[in-house]
Scaffold this active site. Sequence first.
Site, PDB file in Angstrom:
ATOM      1  N   ARG A  53       0.780  -1.632  -0.061  1.00  0.00           N
ATOM      2  CA  ARG A  53       0.308   0.339  -0.001  1.00  0.00           C
ATOM      3  C   ARG A  53       0.786   1.440   0.038  1.00  0.00           C
ATOM      4  O   ARG A  53       0.280   2.461  -0.226  1.00  0.00           O
ATOM      5  CB  ARG A  53      -1.091   0.018   1.292  1.00  0.00           C
ATOM      6  CG  ARG A  53      -2.243  -0.850   1.183  1.00  0.00           C
ATOM      7  CD  ARG A  53      -2.681  -0.884   2.769  1.00  0.00           C
ATOM      8  NE  ARG A  53      -3.404   0.621   2.359  1.00  0.00           N
ATOM      9  CZ  ARG A  53      -4.876   0.482   2.213  1.00  0.00           C
ATOM     10  NH1 ARG A  53      -5.838  -0.511   1.854  1.00  0.00           N
ATOM     11  NH2 ARG A  53      -5.328   2.035   2.065  1.00  0.00           N
ATOM     12  N   ASP A  96      -3.780  -1.217  -3.929  1.00  0.00           N
ATOM     13  CA  ASP A  96      -5.147  -0.941  -3.014  1.00  0.00           C
ATOM     14  C   ASP A  96      -5.002  -2.507  -2.534  1.00  0.00           C
ATOM     15  O   ASP A  96      -6.187  -2.422  -4.015  1.00  0.00           O
ATOM     16  CB  ASP A  96      -6.079   0.233  -2.482  1.00  0.00           C
ATOM     17  CG  ASP A  96      -6.438  -0.137  -1.687  1.00  0.00           C
ATOM     18  OD1 ASP A  96      -6.659  -1.364  -0.957  1.00  0.00           O
ATOM     19  OD2 ASP A  96      -7.444   0.495  -1.390  1.00  0.00           O
ATOM     20  N   ASP A 180       3.629 -24.299   4.625  1.00  0.00           N
ATOM     21  CA  ASP A 180       3.676 -24.933   6.134  1.00  0.00           C
ATOM     22  C   ASP A 180       5.553 -24.770   5.739  1.00  0.00           C
ATOM     23  O   ASP A 180       6.042 -25.581   5.269  1.00  0.00           O
ATOM     24  CB  ASP A 180       3.589 -26.005   6.259  1.00  0.00           C
ATOM     25  CG  ASP A 180       3.378 -26.459   7.849  1.00  0.00           C
ATOM     26  OD1 ASP A 180       4.677 -26.407   7.582  1.00  0.00           O
ATOM     27  OD2 ASP A 180       2.634 -26.576   8.277  1.00  0.00           O
ATOM     28  N   HIS A 181       6.144 -24.022   6.589  1.00  0.00           N
ATOM     29  CA  HIS A 181       7.455 -23.379   6.442  1.00  0.00           C
ATOM     30  C   HIS A 181       8.471 -24.961   6.729  1.00  0.00           C
ATOM     31  O   HIS A 181       9.345 -25.339   6.307  1.00  0.00           O
ATOM     32  CB  HIS A 181       8.276 -22.109   6.657  1.00  0.00           C
ATOM     33  CG  HIS A 181       7.987 -22.356   7.827  1.00  0.00           C
ATOM     34  ND1 HIS A 181       7.405 -21.971   8.780  1.00  0.00           N
ATOM     35  CD2 HIS A 181       9.035 -22.769   9.388  1.00  0.00           C
ATOM     36  CE1 HIS A 181       7.066 -21.747  10.045  1.00  0.00           C
ATOM     37  NE2 HIS A 181       9.088 -22.517   9.868  1.00  0.00           N
ATOM     38  N   ASP A 238      -1.330 -22.431  16.107  1.00  0.00           N
ATOM     39  CA  ASP A 238       0.073 -22.095  15.691  1.00  0.00           C
ATOM     40  C   ASP A 238       1.130 -23.226  15.419  1.00  0.00           C
ATOM     41  O   ASP A 238       1.785 -22.663  14.087  1.00  0.00           O
ATOM     42  CB  ASP A 238       0.057 -20.863  16.659  1.00  0.00           C
ATOM     43  CG  ASP A 238       1.398 -20.084  16.016  1.00  0.00           C
ATOM     44  OD1 ASP A 238       1.527 -19.732  15.140  1.00  0.00           O
ATOM     45  OD2 ASP A 238       2.233 -19.935  16.792  1.00  0.00           O
ATOM     46  N   HIS A 243       2.639 -27.112  11.727  1.00  0.00           N
ATOM     47  CA  HIS A 243       3.966 -28.181  11.272  1.00  0.00           C
ATOM     48  C   HIS A 243       4.002 -29.153  12.680  1.00  0.00           C
ATOM     49  O   HIS A 243       4.801 -30.045  11.756  1.00  0.00           O
ATOM     50  CB  HIS A 243       4.917 -27.286  12.249  1.00  0.00           C
ATOM     51  CG  HIS A 243       4.902 -25.399  11.575  1.00  0.00           C
ATOM     52  ND1 HIS A 243       4.769 -25.326  10.591  1.00  0.00           N
ATOM     53  CD2 HIS A 243       5.252 -24.800  12.929  1.00  0.00           C
ATOM     54  CE1 HIS A 243       4.500 -24.281  10.292  1.00  0.00           C
ATOM     55  NE2 HIS A 243       4.919 -23.827  11.523  1.00  0.00           N
ATOM     56  N   LYS A 343       6.478 -22.260  23.593  1.00  0.00           N
ATOM     57  CA  LYS A 343       6.900 -21.109  23.528  1.00  0.00           C
ATOM     58  C   LYS A 343       8.145 -20.991  24.794  1.00  0.00           C
ATOM     59  O   LYS A 343       7.738 -21.359  26.140  1.00  0.00           O
ATOM     60  CB  LYS A 343       5.976 -20.339  23.209  1.00  0.00           C
ATOM     61  CG  LYS A 343       5.629 -20.162  21.680  1.00  0.00           C
ATOM     62  CD  LYS A 343       5.152 -18.753  21.112  1.00  0.00           C
ATOM     63  CE  LYS A 343       4.649 -19.073  19.589  1.00  0.00           C
ATOM     64  NZ  LYS A 343       5.586 -20.035  18.447  1.00  0.00           N
TER      65      LYS A 343
END
Length: 495
Positions: A53, A96, A180-181, A238, A243, A343
């Site tokens: 943008r 945009d 999905d890395h 997450d 993963h 985490k």
Amino acid sequence: MQKENPNSQSFSPSLVLFGALGDLSLRKLLPSLYQLDKAGLLPEETQILGLARQAFNNEEFVQTTDEALIRFIPKDELDSAVKQRFLQRLDYQELDMKESTAYAKLKTKLADWNPLVTYYLATPPAIFGDICSNLNASGLNTPTSRIVLEKPIGHDLASSKVINDTVGEFFNEQQVYRIDHYLGKETVQNLLALRFANPIFADLWNHDHISYVEITVAEEVGIEGRWGYFDHAGQMRDMVQNHLLQLLCLVAMEPPTRLDSDSIRNEKVRVLEALEPMQPHTINKHLVRGQYGDGHYADKAAPGYLNEPDANTQSSTETYMALRADISNWRWAGTPFYLRTGKRMRSKLTEIIIHFRPSRHFIFDADQEPLAENKLVIRLQPYEGISLQVLTKEQGIDKGMRLRRDPLHLDFAQTQGSKRLPDAYERLLLEALKGNQSLFVRRDEVEAAWKWCDQIRATWEQSASPLHTYPAGTQGPHAAYDMIEAFGHRWYEHC
Ligand code: BG6
């Protein structure tokens, strides 16, 4: 005869990056493209158009990319000649993305580019639909166009269906590349080689020989300024839904007939469909949720989840999950898969441990019997390697037949002399540009994964599953150790 997919296996030299000034693009995508260029993997005619943008001109985009390369690529990997060549491939247009009329300008810009275009949507999923519809309405979606979608694809089955339906209205499944890395990580790919190229493992890979499997993805990082997003997701959405389940699929799937994308993905879906739902009466025995409290990280005091900036101090979102998954099929019935991820744990570590069953008849001193188990440790992070724990005799004439456990260890960086392992995004970008869908997640996979996770979430909500606190910088709640030990098993670090 199989219909040829016009979209597969031809290099797409035109890449259009939606969200080109966002964190993902600057931190991962543009540096990965630079690395591909450096490795000689981008054909000369490759062009990259950044869209965002901001009212930037080309020079400003080039300069921002240059700064990102300097920041995110180690100094000794930056080559000024390659960098100049790479920066010349870049172009920028302000857009945009929700505004259909703005796409006419994009069409004009792409008019003399190679028509094999890949659109990479590094944007919030909420605007995937607008982008797809606008590309389509402006004639920018041709049978050879590809579209790459970043996660999250929804926050549950229903919302993922809405996203997939909207994208699917304009792009068919053969055009869609869902990231999905983890599937781009070297060792994840190596799982296929390990399992299907080594008969020694292939023949033992089932419930008769494997007592249980552990998949651990521990992260040192906390929420990193993403509290708002994370609090709606939690570690289940997450990390587990994507993963960890992808890793589970690659460990558990049947050998695909061929190494092509559909054969692999068909087998992964079968695993997801065979996952047992959680029962309300056993959920608290099979699942542990945790949240980090105040603790330490990198030798400094670290705030707990509820004390992070922007936190809602009443939140009961999990930053840690450990659970037992059971796969109801011939190969795995009776062999649990334990998944855990958190985490703000002690260190970053991703590994898969295959615990082989002990031999049925033990002829050594009885006190050594608990040792008699082979384990295969597949390490993905921080370094990538494989180690097989075997039992040997302790050396020395005074030792009799005392046993010890030693690793047969393969460190890929050493054995293959590789100076650097490519980032997962390098591989994924390259495969998308080449038109190979094997490393991308198909719609039915995403949906089967959501279905299983939604059922678990609903069950823990009904059962008021407790939330355990663990201090930041530790190995997670004790309850996760109690959970696995109640089944007679142990997490690897306690074995
Ligand atoms: C992302 C999650 O998909 O994966 C992040 O959204 C997580 O929360 C990250 O930190 C972990 O990736 P990696 O490659 O560092 O293990």
